[in-house]
Design a protein around this motif. Structure first.
Motif, PDB file in Angstrom:
ATOM      1  N   ALA A 331       0.838  -1.199   0.000  1.00  0.00           N
ATOM      2  CA  ALA A 331       0.000   0.000   0.000  1.00  0.00           C
ATOM      3  C   ALA A 331       0.875   1.252   0.000  1.00  0.00           C
ATOM      4  O   ALA A 331       0.481   2.301  -0.501  1.00  0.00           O
ATOM      5  CB  ALA A 331      -0.912   0.013   1.220  1.00  0.00           C
ATOM      6  N   ALA A 332       2.086   1.139   0.547  1.00  0.00           N
ATOM      7  CA  ALA A 332       2.998   2.291   0.595  1.00  0.00           C
ATOM      8  C   ALA A 332       3.440   2.652  -0.819  1.00  0.00           C
ATOM      9  O   ALA A 332       3.433   1.810  -1.715  1.00  0.00           O
ATOM     10  CB  ALA A 332       4.216   1.949   1.439  1.00  0.00           C
ATOM     11  N   SER A 343      -0.019   7.173  -3.348  1.00  0.00           N
ATOM     12  CA  SER A 343       0.602   5.872  -3.602  1.00  0.00           C
ATOM     13  C   SER A 343      -0.061   5.183  -4.785  1.00  0.00           C
ATOM     14  O   SER A 343      -1.275   4.960  -4.780  1.00  0.00           O
ATOM     15  CB  SER A 343       0.468   4.992  -2.368  1.00  0.00           C
ATOM     16  N   PRO A 344       0.719   4.811  -5.810  1.00  0.00           N
ATOM     17  CA  PRO A 344       0.130   4.088  -6.946  1.00  0.00           C
ATOM     18  C   PRO A 344      -0.549   2.798  -6.480  1.00  0.00           C
ATOM     19  O   PRO A 344      -1.622   2.446  -6.985  1.00  0.00           O
ATOM     20  CB  PRO A 344       1.331   3.781  -7.846  1.00  0.00           C
ATOM     21  N   ALA A 345       0.063   2.104  -5.514  1.00  0.00           N
ATOM     22  CA  ALA A 345      -0.498   0.826  -5.043  1.00  0.00           C
ATOM     23  C   ALA A 345      -1.896   1.026  -4.460  1.00  0.00           C
ATOM     24  O   ALA A 345      -2.860   0.343  -4.830  1.00  0.00           O
ATOM     25  CB  ALA A 345       0.431   0.211  -3.996  1.00  0.00           C
ATOM     26  N   LEU A 346      -2.011   1.994  -3.561  1.00  0.00           N
ATOM     27  CA  LEU A 346      -3.287   2.206  -2.895  1.00  0.00           C
ATOM     28  C   LEU A 346      -4.324   2.773  -3.866  1.00  0.00           C
ATOM     29  O   LEU A 346      -5.517   2.448  -3.798  1.00  0.00           O
ATOM     30  CB  LEU A 346      -3.086   3.146  -1.698  1.00  0.00           C
ATOM     31  N   ASN A 347      -3.852   3.590  -4.782  1.00  0.00           N
ATOM     32  CA  ASN A 347      -4.734   4.148  -5.802  1.00  0.00           C
ATOM     33  C   ASN A 347      -5.344   3.026  -6.647  1.00  0.00           C
ATOM     34  O   ASN A 347      -6.560   3.010  -6.912  1.00  0.00           O
ATOM     35  CB  ASN A 347      -3.906   5.124  -6.659  1.00  0.00           C
ATOM     36  N   ILE A 348      -4.514   2.054  -7.045  1.00  0.00           N
ATOM     37  CA  ILE A 348      -5.008   0.933  -7.849  1.00  0.00           C
ATOM     38  C   ILE A 348      -5.964   0.071  -7.016  1.00  0.00           C
ATOM     39  O   ILE A 348      -7.032  -0.330  -7.496  1.00  0.00           O
ATOM     40  CB  ILE A 348      -3.822   0.108  -8.398  1.00  0.00           C
ATOM     41  N   ALA A 349      -5.604  -0.173  -5.766  1.00  0.00           N
ATOM     42  CA  ALA A 349      -6.485  -0.956  -4.890  1.00  0.00           C
ATOM     43  C   ALA A 349      -7.851  -0.272  -4.800  1.00  0.00           C
ATOM     44  O   ALA A 349      -8.904  -0.917  -4.901  1.00  0.00           O
ATOM     45  CB  ALA A 349      -5.859  -1.083  -3.493  1.00  0.00           C
ATOM     46  N   VAL A 359     -11.440  -6.245  -2.602  1.00  0.00           N
ATOM     47  CA  VAL A 359      -9.990  -6.065  -2.507  1.00  0.00           C
ATOM     48  C   VAL A 359      -9.498  -6.245  -1.073  1.00  0.00           C
ATOM     49  O   VAL A 359     -10.038  -5.633  -0.152  1.00  0.00           O
ATOM     50  CB  VAL A 359      -9.602  -4.653  -3.004  1.00  0.00           C
ATOM     51  N   THR A 360      -8.491  -7.090  -0.899  1.00  0.00           N
ATOM     52  CA  THR A 360      -7.858  -7.233   0.417  1.00  0.00           C
ATOM     53  C   THR A 360      -6.397  -6.814   0.297  1.00  0.00           C
ATOM     54  O   THR A 360      -5.666  -7.296  -0.559  1.00  0.00           O
ATOM     55  CB  THR A 360      -7.921  -8.690   0.911  1.00  0.00           C
ATOM     56  N   VAL A 361      -6.009  -5.868   1.158  1.00  0.00           N
ATOM     57  CA  VAL A 361      -4.685  -5.259   1.067  1.00  0.00           C
ATOM     58  C   VAL A 361      -3.802  -5.742   2.204  1.00  0.00           C
ATOM     59  O   VAL A 361      -4.259  -5.907   3.336  1.00  0.00           O
ATOM     60  CB  VAL A 361      -4.818  -3.706   1.176  1.00  0.00           C
ATOM     61  N   HIS A 362      -2.534  -5.935   1.894  1.00  0.00           N
ATOM     62  CA  HIS A 362      -1.543  -6.132   2.953  1.00  0.00           C
ATOM     63  C   HIS A 362      -0.360  -5.210   2.706  1.00  0.00           C
ATOM     64  O   HIS A 362       0.016  -4.956   1.556  1.00  0.00           O
ATOM     65  CB  HIS A 362      -1.033  -7.581   2.996  1.00  0.00           C
ATOM     66  N   ASP A 363       0.193  -4.677   3.774  1.00  0.00           N
ATOM     67  CA  ASP A 363       1.453  -3.942   3.683  1.00  0.00           C
ATOM     68  C   ASP A 363       2.182  -4.135   5.011  1.00  0.00           C
ATOM     69  O   ASP A 363       1.546  -4.081   6.067  1.00  0.00           O
ATOM     70  CB  ASP A 363       1.203  -2.442   3.438  1.00  0.00           C
ATOM     71  N   PRO A 364       3.497  -4.342   4.973  1.00  0.00           N
ATOM     72  CA  PRO A 364       4.212  -4.584   6.233  1.00  0.00           C
ATOM     73  C   PRO A 364       4.151  -3.403   7.201  1.00  0.00           C
ATOM     74  O   PRO A 364       4.201  -3.581   8.403  1.00  0.00           O
ATOM     75  CB  PRO A 364       5.652  -4.861   5.799  1.00  0.00           C
ATOM     76  N   HIS A 395       1.069  -7.527  -7.093  1.00  0.00           N
ATOM     77  CA  HIS A 395       2.269  -7.132  -6.352  1.00  0.00           C
ATOM     78  C   HIS A 395       2.547  -5.669  -6.699  1.00  0.00           C
ATOM     79  O   HIS A 395       3.003  -5.356  -7.800  1.00  0.00           O
ATOM     80  CB  HIS A 395       3.421  -8.047  -6.797  1.00  0.00           C
ATOM     81  N   LEU A 396       2.228  -4.761  -5.762  1.00  0.00           N
ATOM     82  CA  LEU A 396       2.252  -3.342  -6.134  1.00  0.00           C
ATOM     83  C   LEU A 396       3.292  -2.490  -5.408  1.00  0.00           C
ATOM     84  O   LEU A 396       3.546  -1.355  -5.801  1.00  0.00           O
ATOM     85  CB  LEU A 396       0.855  -2.730  -5.945  1.00  0.00           C
ATOM     86  N   THR A 397       3.856  -2.996  -4.309  1.00  0.00           N
ATOM     87  CA  THR A 397       4.980  -2.302  -3.659  1.00  0.00           C
ATOM     88  C   THR A 397       6.035  -3.359  -3.398  1.00  0.00           C
ATOM     89  O   THR A 397       5.729  -4.388  -2.785  1.00  0.00           O
ATOM     90  CB  THR A 397       4.561  -1.661  -2.318  1.00  0.00           C
ATOM     91  N   GLU A 398       7.258  -3.101  -3.861  1.00  0.00           N
ATOM     92  CA  GLU A 398       8.250  -4.184  -3.870  1.00  0.00           C
ATOM     93  C   GLU A 398       8.971  -4.363  -2.534  1.00  0.00           C
ATOM     94  O   GLU A 398      10.186  -4.287  -2.439  1.00  0.00           O
ATOM     95  CB  GLU A 398       9.223  -3.995  -5.036  1.00  0.00           C
ATOM     96  N   TRP A 399       8.202  -4.613  -1.475  1.00  0.00           N
ATOM     97  CA  TRP A 399       8.823  -4.939  -0.183  1.00  0.00           C
ATOM     98  C   TRP A 399       9.652  -6.218  -0.344  1.00  0.00           C
ATOM     99  O   TRP A 399       9.224  -7.157  -1.038  1.00  0.00           O
ATOM    100  CB  TRP A 399       7.739  -5.188   0.874  1.00  0.00           C
ATOM    101  N   ALA A 400      10.806  -6.278   0.350  1.00  0.00           N
ATOM    102  CA  ALA A 400      11.683  -7.448   0.236  1.00  0.00           C
ATOM    103  C   ALA A 400      10.923  -8.733   0.572  1.00  0.00           C
ATOM    104  O   ALA A 400      11.114  -9.757  -0.072  1.00  0.00           O
ATOM    105  CB  ALA A 400      12.888  -7.279   1.149  1.00  0.00           C
ATOM    106  N   GLU A 401      10.029  -8.675   1.581  1.00  0.00           N
ATOM    107  CA  GLU A 401       9.357  -9.915   1.994  1.00  0.00           C
ATOM    108  C   GLU A 401       8.461 -10.488   0.882  1.00  0.00           C
ATOM    109  O   GLU A 401       8.243 -11.689   0.839  1.00  0.00           O
ATOM    110  CB  GLU A 401       8.568  -9.722   3.288  1.00  0.00           C
TER     111      GLU A 401
END
Ligand code: UDX
Length: 446
Positions: A331-332, A343-349, A359-364, A395-401
């Motif tokens: 989401a970040a 945030s492009p991720a949250l905008n798309i969600a 839509v179900t969102v996860h962000d660390p 996959h919209l924010t490239e968190w390492a996890e």
């Protein structure tokens, strides 16, 4: 004696700057008009997620066990003026609602609140990103309001820190730009930055206007680079090319370079989008609109990528989003940040949700901030939980996890194995081998 420093405005920029100045050995007083912010910081807690920031806060905030005691906070301008020799203005300059121009009211009010208390020699240093011409105007304002008269002056010292690397970028900047109108101001800034200067950081002195422009020009260039590669992604989508390979090959030309050439859902955050718009607005005011007309195109390419991602999802789901379950990972606006501004991720969600998907969102780190902006989306505590029963995973924010997710494990919980990579950082082969369809922007389908 070392100059004493105040930092006015304790957001992403100011909180980091205040902590970094204490780390460099100065006595620092941070000011924010919001007591909830100063209260939090006084306990050694950062108002946002920024790697490493709380470590240096704990090392220096007065009253904390084993701290140097060099860093304190206040909400009082009178106290700040009495304390400091150098006052850094770090308040935000958001986009005005319904306009391209930036809202200067926080900067103006910081200067108007501080200057009447400046009754001894002081240097006010602007760090906020502002339209060119603001520094000269604010310098006149300081001279007009400060009881110290000419002994109170203004300099401009733009900040180039990246979120997620803010501490590192502040302690070891790649360059220091000092817009000054006197030798005294230059000498004070050289003293403040003596540690990075001793480490070889270049120090560039300029007039006020150039210093302001370095920042907006840098952001315009970075946005242009990202939109350039995203435009190439659009061409690849129609011509059947692979933008990731294209970028790799372009990047070996060191006149081009590989950085900021990653195609995907584009740039967002609190800086690039609003800064290029404010830059266009300012050029218009100056009668030079044509010079920056290309930035309008940069902005539209960027915004188109978000729409295209929604379309790609619709297509993947057989032509309709209605009632389809979509998992959004991230989401970040970028990894290692909890910032969801533009945030492009949250905008798309949000777009997917408004068009009928579940839509179900996860962000660390950005869940709380995302919930405030989009309370109507669903949120899950982990990537796997978000993917339960999903007909597509985005996959919209490239968190390492997310890069470490096991496609086989995730494949066991989803409703259908469709992964859409909005950041072009997952390994297509890995996912395809585990029975997923992998789709990404600017890349061939299989
Ligand atoms: C930016 C500038 O880099 C910084 O110098 C300035 O002071 C403030 O604005 P920041 O907003 O922290 O910093 O983010 P940045 O790392 O520049 O990324 C901006 C956006 O571009 C993100 O959404 C990121 O995901 C995106 N991006 C970046 C791409 O889409 N492709 C890339 O190749 C690089």
């Amino acid at each position: 004696m070392s100059p004493k420093i105040t930092v006015i405005g304790l957001g992403y920029l100011g909180a980091t700057h205040a902590a970094a100045m204490a780390e460099l050995g100065f006595d620092v007083l941070g000011l924010d008009i919001l007591p909830e912010k100063t209260d939090l910081l006084s306990r050694g807690l950062a108002p946002m997620y920024e790697p490493g920031l709380e470590d240096i806060l704990r090392r220096h905030v007065v009253g904390l066990p084993e701290s140097s005691g060099r860093l304190a906070f206040t909400t009082s301008y009178a106290e700040a003026a009495a304390f400091g020799d150098i006052h850094f203005i770090c308040v935000n300059t958001p986009q005005k609602p319904g306009e391209y121009a930036c809202d200067m009211s926080y900067v103006d009010s910081a200067v108007d609140s501080l200057a009447p208390h400046l009754d001894r020699p002081a240097l006010v240093v602007g760090k906020s990103t502002v339209p060119v011409g603001s520094a000269a105007r604010l310098a006149r304002r300081v001279a007009e309001l400060a009881p110290a008269g000419e002994e109170a002056e203004l300099a401009w010292n733009p900040e180039f820190l990246r979120e997620g690397f803010a501490v590192e970028d502040t302690l070891r900047p790649d360059r220091i730009v000092a817009g000054v109108t006197s030798e005294r101001a230059e000498a004070l800034l050289r003293e403040v930055y003596s540690t990075p200067l001793a480490g070889g950081t270049p120090f560039i002195t300029t007039d006020l206007a150039t210093a302001e422009l370095v920042k907006t020009a840098a952001n315009a260039f970075l946005s242009t680079k990202i939109s350039f590669i995203n435009a190439m992604a659009e061409i690849c989508e129609t011509a059947g090319g692979d933008v990731v390979k294209l970028a790799e090959a372009l990047g070996y030309d060191d006149r081009i370079g590989r950085k900021f050439l990653r195609a995907g859902i584009g740039f967002g955050g609190g800086c690039l989008p609003k800064d290029i718009r404010a830059f266009m607005a300012r050029a218009g005011e100056l009668g030079a609109a044509e010079a920056l007309a290309f930035l309008r195109e940069i902005d539209s390419i960027n915004m188109r990528r978000r729409v295209y991602m929604v379309e790609l999802t619709r297509e993947t789901l057989g032509g309709s989003l209605l009632g389809k379950r979509v998992a959004v990972l991230g989401a970040a606006f970028k990894p290692d940040s909890d910032d969801v501004r533009d945030s492009p991720a949250l905008n798309i969600a949000g777009q997917l949700h408004l068009q009928g998907a579940e839509v179900t969102v996860h962000d660390p780190k950005a869940m709380e901030n995302a919930k405030r902006v989009f309370p109507t989306l669903r949120y899950a505590d982990g990537a796997t939980e978000a993917a339960q029963g999903a007909h597509a995973v985005l996959h919209l924010t490239e968190w390492a996890e997310y890069g470490e997710l096991d496609p086989a494990v995730l494949g066991g919980v989803v409703g259908a194995r469709h992964i859409l990579d909005g950041r072009n950082t997952l390994d297509p082969e890995l996912w395809r081998k585990a029975g997923w369809t992998y789709r990404a922007l600017g890349r061939p389908t299989a």
